[in-house]
Design a protein around this motif. Structure first.
Motif, PDB file in Angstrom:
ATOM      1  N   LEU A 171       0.821  -1.206   0.000  1.00  0.00           N
ATOM      2  CA  LEU A 171       0.000   0.000   0.000  1.00  0.00           C
ATOM      3  C   LEU A 171       0.856   1.257   0.000  1.00  0.00           C
ATOM      4  CD1 LEU A 171      -2.655   1.573   0.311  1.00  0.00           C
ATOM      5  CD2 LEU A 171      -2.561   1.059   2.780  1.00  0.00           C
ATOM      6  N   GLU A 172       1.873   1.286   0.845  1.00  0.00           N
ATOM      7  CA  GLU A 172       2.730   2.481   0.908  1.00  0.00           C
ATOM      8  C   GLU A 172       3.483   2.689  -0.404  1.00  0.00           C
ATOM      9  OE1 GLU A 172       3.881   3.071   5.565  1.00  0.00           O
ATOM     10  OE2 GLU A 172       4.710   1.303   4.580  1.00  0.00           O
ATOM     11  N   GLU A 173       3.881   1.597  -1.038  1.00  0.00           N
ATOM     12  CA  GLU A 173       4.568   1.735  -2.328  1.00  0.00           C
ATOM     13  C   GLU A 173       3.656   2.408  -3.351  1.00  0.00           C
ATOM     14  OE1 GLU A 173       6.959  -0.950  -5.673  1.00  0.00           O
ATOM     15  OE2 GLU A 173       5.780  -1.933  -4.110  1.00  0.00           O
ATOM     16  N   ARG A 174       2.380   1.994  -3.403  1.00  0.00           N
ATOM     17  CA  ARG A 174       1.455   2.592  -4.366  1.00  0.00           C
ATOM     18  C   ARG A 174       1.174   4.058  -4.036  1.00  0.00           C
ATOM     19  NH1 ARG A 174      -1.249  -2.356  -3.414  1.00  0.00           N
ATOM     20  NH2 ARG A 174      -2.892  -1.298  -2.218  1.00  0.00           N
ATOM     21  N   LEU A 175       0.918   4.333  -2.762  1.00  0.00           N
ATOM     22  CA  LEU A 175       0.588   5.706  -2.386  1.00  0.00           C
ATOM     23  C   LEU A 175       1.754   6.650  -2.659  1.00  0.00           C
ATOM     24  CD1 LEU A 175      -1.364   5.118   0.950  1.00  0.00           C
ATOM     25  CD2 LEU A 175      -2.316   5.824  -1.256  1.00  0.00           C
ATOM     26  N   CYS A 176       2.968   6.190  -2.424  1.00  0.00           N
ATOM     27  CA  CYS A 176       4.137   7.024  -2.701  1.00  0.00           C
ATOM     28  C   CYS A 176       4.351   7.195  -4.208  1.00  0.00           C
ATOM     29  CB  CYS A 176       5.387   6.413  -2.073  1.00  0.00           C
ATOM     30  SG  CYS A 176       5.477   6.553  -0.271  1.00  0.00           S
ATOM     31  N   ALA A 177       4.198   6.102  -4.953  1.00  0.00           N
ATOM     32  CA  ALA A 177       4.479   6.150  -6.389  1.00  0.00           C
ATOM     33  C   ALA A 177       3.534   7.077  -7.130  1.00  0.00           C
ATOM     34  CB  ALA A 177       4.392   4.739  -6.985  1.00  0.00           C
ATOM     35  N   ASN A 178       2.285   7.153  -6.706  1.00  0.00           N
ATOM     36  CA  ASN A 178       1.289   7.935  -7.422  1.00  0.00           C
ATOM     37  C   ASN A 178       1.112   9.348  -6.877  1.00  0.00           C
ATOM     38  OD1 ASN A 178       0.290   6.078  -9.470  1.00  0.00           O
ATOM     39  ND2 ASN A 178      -0.449   4.859  -7.758  1.00  0.00           N
ATOM     40  N   ASN A 194      11.500   4.320  -0.018  1.00  0.00           N
ATOM     41  CA  ASN A 194      12.110   4.437  -1.353  1.00  0.00           C
ATOM     42  C   ASN A 194      11.766   5.744  -2.047  1.00  0.00           C
ATOM     43  OD1 ASN A 194      13.349   1.805  -1.296  1.00  0.00           O
ATOM     44  ND2 ASN A 194      11.311   0.933  -1.665  1.00  0.00           N
ATOM     45  N   VAL A 195      11.743   6.830  -1.261  1.00  0.00           N
ATOM     46  CA  VAL A 195      11.509   8.173  -1.832  1.00  0.00           C
ATOM     47  C   VAL A 195      12.570   9.123  -1.289  1.00  0.00           C
ATOM     48  CG1 VAL A 195       9.044   7.967  -2.354  1.00  0.00           C
ATOM     49  CG2 VAL A 195       9.765   8.563  -0.032  1.00  0.00           C
ATOM     50  N   ALA A 196      13.819   8.698  -1.341  1.00  0.00           N
ATOM     51  CA  ALA A 196      14.891   9.472  -0.716  1.00  0.00           C
ATOM     52  C   ALA A 196      15.280  10.708  -1.518  1.00  0.00           C
ATOM     53  CB  ALA A 196      16.121   8.587  -0.504  1.00  0.00           C
ATOM     54  N   ARG A 197      14.933  10.752  -2.802  1.00  0.00           N
ATOM     55  CA  ARG A 197      15.296  11.918  -3.623  1.00  0.00           C
ATOM     56  C   ARG A 197      14.489  13.142  -3.192  1.00  0.00           C
ATOM     57  NH1 ARG A 197      13.813   9.732  -9.301  1.00  0.00           N
ATOM     58  NH2 ARG A 197      13.340  11.946  -9.513  1.00  0.00           N
ATOM     59  N   ASP A 198      15.164  14.295  -3.112  1.00  0.00           N
ATOM     60  CA  ASP A 198      14.502  15.522  -2.682  1.00  0.00           C
ATOM     61  C   ASP A 198      13.419  15.977  -3.649  1.00  0.00           C
ATOM     62  OD1 ASP A 198      16.122  15.510  -0.510  1.00  0.00           O
ATOM     63  OD2 ASP A 198      17.319  17.262  -1.063  1.00  0.00           O
ATOM     64  N   ASP A 199      13.495  15.571  -4.904  1.00  0.00           N
ATOM     65  CA  ASP A 199      12.447  15.981  -5.849  1.00  0.00           C
ATOM     66  C   ASP A 199      11.221  15.086  -5.764  1.00  0.00           C
ATOM     67  OD1 ASP A 199      13.527  13.696  -6.954  1.00  0.00           O
ATOM     68  OD2 ASP A 199      13.794  14.531  -8.962  1.00  0.00           O
ATOM     69  N   ARG A 200      11.273  14.042  -4.920  1.00  0.00           N
ATOM     70  CA  ARG A 200      10.114  13.174  -4.718  1.00  0.00           C
ATOM     71  C   ARG A 200       9.508  13.330  -3.330  1.00  0.00           C
ATOM     72  NH1 ARG A 200       6.955  11.947  -6.587  1.00  0.00           N
ATOM     73  NH2 ARG A 200       6.507   9.793  -6.012  1.00  0.00           N
ATOM     74  N   ALA A 201      10.356  13.666  -2.345  1.00  0.00           N
ATOM     75  CA  ALA A 201       9.874  13.700  -0.962  1.00  0.00           C
ATOM     76  C   ALA A 201      10.815  14.528  -0.108  1.00  0.00           C
ATOM     77  CB  ALA A 201       9.777  12.278  -0.393  1.00  0.00           C
ATOM     78  N   LEU A 202      10.270  15.052   0.975  1.00  0.00           N
ATOM     79  CA  LEU A 202      11.065  15.757   1.972  1.00  0.00           C
ATOM     80  C   LEU A 202      10.577  15.347   3.361  1.00  0.00           C
ATOM     81  CD1 LEU A 202      11.296  19.374   0.496  1.00  0.00           C
ATOM     82  CD2 LEU A 202      13.182  17.741   0.706  1.00  0.00           C
ATOM     83  N   SER A 203      11.460  15.506   4.327  1.00  0.00           N
ATOM     84  CA  SER A 203      11.090  15.271   5.724  1.00  0.00           C
ATOM     85  C   SER A 203      10.483  16.553   6.290  1.00  0.00           C
ATOM     86  CB  SER A 203      12.337  14.875   6.524  1.00  0.00           C
ATOM     87  OG  SER A 203      12.027  14.753   7.898  1.00  0.00           O
ATOM     88  N   LEU A 204       9.339  16.411   6.950  1.00  0.00           N
ATOM     89  CA  LEU A 204       8.585  17.555   7.461  1.00  0.00           C
ATOM     90  C   LEU A 204       8.822  17.715   8.961  1.00  0.00           C
ATOM     91  CD1 LEU A 204       6.367  19.746   6.948  1.00  0.00           C
ATOM     92  CD2 LEU A 204       4.685  17.988   7.578  1.00  0.00           C
ATOM     93  N   PRO A 205       9.526  18.759   9.383  1.00  0.00           N
ATOM     94  CA  PRO A 205       9.650  19.008  10.826  1.00  0.00           C
ATOM     95  C   PRO A 205       8.286  19.376  11.411  1.00  0.00           C
ATOM     96  CG  PRO A 205      11.263  20.278   9.563  1.00  0.00           C
ATOM     97  CD  PRO A 205      10.271  19.732   8.586  1.00  0.00           C
TER      98      PRO A 205
END
Length: 408
Positions: A171-178, A194-205
């Motif tokens: 489930l998490e793979e699908r939600l992240c991919a889309n 598997n979303v370590a690239r900054d253009d795909r995801a960021l960590s939210l403080p």
């Protein structure tokens, strides 16, 4: 920009655990960024939405497994098996897809969705992923489920956690991919998902929804304080470790208080330990302790009590797991991971407090830095969502289960 905040529990007036506190903080952050935010989801029985005019309720629901009857647990498991989903999402299958679609249609026009966690999004995945969305992963849930499976003693619980881990990973793979963009609460979770690239995801403080006032402290009732929702398995594991491994290594005169809901079977017969249960004022309790013990051993996401401790400026001893999602640790905090080092650090902090060598700090600087970064990250996520909305060519969006990456 008009956003629908899709959450298993909508923000309520009296948040009780880290998930609910984080929901408040995130919604307020989106509003600071200029979005109009309407929450869509359930609420706990007897609770009240914090912003009724911007809340679309799907009904009341019991989320916490510890609050459910044996019959409810069996129904959840049967629904999960029948639907091929997680037990946590099965809890929310008390309304139909048509109900969700009607609510979303009623809330039109809106620009996109914020899928806040996997539970409600997973229960009605094909509906919520039909429009551009940002996915907020409060935890890497499949990792947490695997950790729980490895540590619980019950064979039945172990089997159920392994099942959850398998379904959650998919489930998490699908939600992240889309997703147009993914927000996690720690950098470790970006790698786990598997979303370590900054253009795909960021960590939210995160910050606490309400800033702490800074009254001076005089007498302290307890030397060491711990506070949390101990009915949650990852938190319980940390508390059990502390009581079993750390407390015996502390001096005989050290006083320890544990605040928060605990499972019935979890107790301590050590006369130094006071099990207080739920306290009315968490911050007053924390200020009544010389040192806060942040004893997490497993888990993902961020520990909200760590953030609150640092915003209050209180001395603490913290494990590495307790510092997930924290980039800057205050000077009056010691780090320790094994029981002997943790006990020794607590002893130093207690003695330093008594002698005036270890002081409370002004936590406003920590909060301000967290807030600046939080607002920057939310603005980036909203920009990506706005771009995905503009670029959307097929109104129905990707089908649930497709792993089609959107371009940055």
């Amino acid at each position: 920009m008009r956003l629908i905040f899709v959450s298993s529990l909508v923000p309520g007036t009296a948040p009780e655990d880290g998930y609910e506190i984080a929901n408040h903080a995130i919604v307020e952050g989106l509003r600071r960024a200029g979005a109009r935010v309407t929450a869509l989801g359930f609420i706990s029985p007897g609770a009240t939405p914090s912003d009724p005019e911007e809340t679309a309720l799907l009904g009341e629901v019991i989320i916490r497994t510890s609050d459910a009857t044996a019959g409810m647990k069996l129904r959840w498991l049967a629904t999960a098996a029948l639907r091929g989903t997680t037990v946590s999402s099965a809890k929310l299958r008390v309304v139909t897809r048509e109900t969700i679609r009607r609510e979303l249609a009623r809330l039109e026009p809106y620009d996109g969705l914020i899928l806040n966690g996997v539970w409600l999004a997973g229960a009605f995945e094909e509906v919520f992923t039909a429009r551009p969305y940002v996915f907020i992963a409060h935890n890497a849930e499949h990792v947490s489920a695997r950790q729980n499976a490895a540590r619980v003693e019950s064979r039945v619980e172990r089997i159920l956690f392994r099942r959850e881990a398998r379904y959650l990973a998919e489930l998490e793979e699908r939600l992240c991919a889309n997703a147009a963009f993914v927000l996690t609460l720690s950098d470790d979770d970006r790698h786990s998902l598997n979303v370590a690239r900054d253009d795909r995801a960021l960590s939210l403080p995160l910050v606490m929804p309400v800033a702490a006032d800074m009254p001076g402290r005089s007498a302290r009732t307890f030397d060491v304080g711990l506070i949390g929702s101990w009915i949650q398995v990852p938190n319980r594991i940390g508390l059990e470790w502390f009581l079993r491994e750390v407390v015996p290594r502390l001096d005989a005169e050290v006083s320890i208080a544990v605040a928060g809901r605990t499972p019935r079977e979890l107790s301590s017969d050590d006369p130094r330990v006071a099990m207080l249960g739920r306290v009315e004022n968490a911050r007053a309790f924390m200020r009544d302790c010389r040192v806060i013990a942040l004893a997490s051993r497993v888990g993902t996401g961020v520990q909200l009590k760590t953030i609150e401790t640092f915003e209050l400026g209180l001395p603490a001893v913290a494990t590495r797991s307790s510092l997930r999602g924290i980039s800057s640790v205050p000077a009056n905090v010691e780090k320790a991971d094994d029981a002997m080092a943790f006990a020794a650090a607590l002893t130093r902090q207690i003695q330093g407090q008594r002698a005036g060598r270890v002081a409370d700090l002004d936590g406003t600087g920590f909060r301000a830095a967290q807030l600046r970064r939080m607002d920057d990250v939310l603005r980036i996520a909203m920009d990506r969502l706005e771009a995905a909305t503009r670029d959307r060519e097929v109104p129905s969006g990707p089908r649930a289960g497709q792993a089609t990456l959107r371009g940055p």
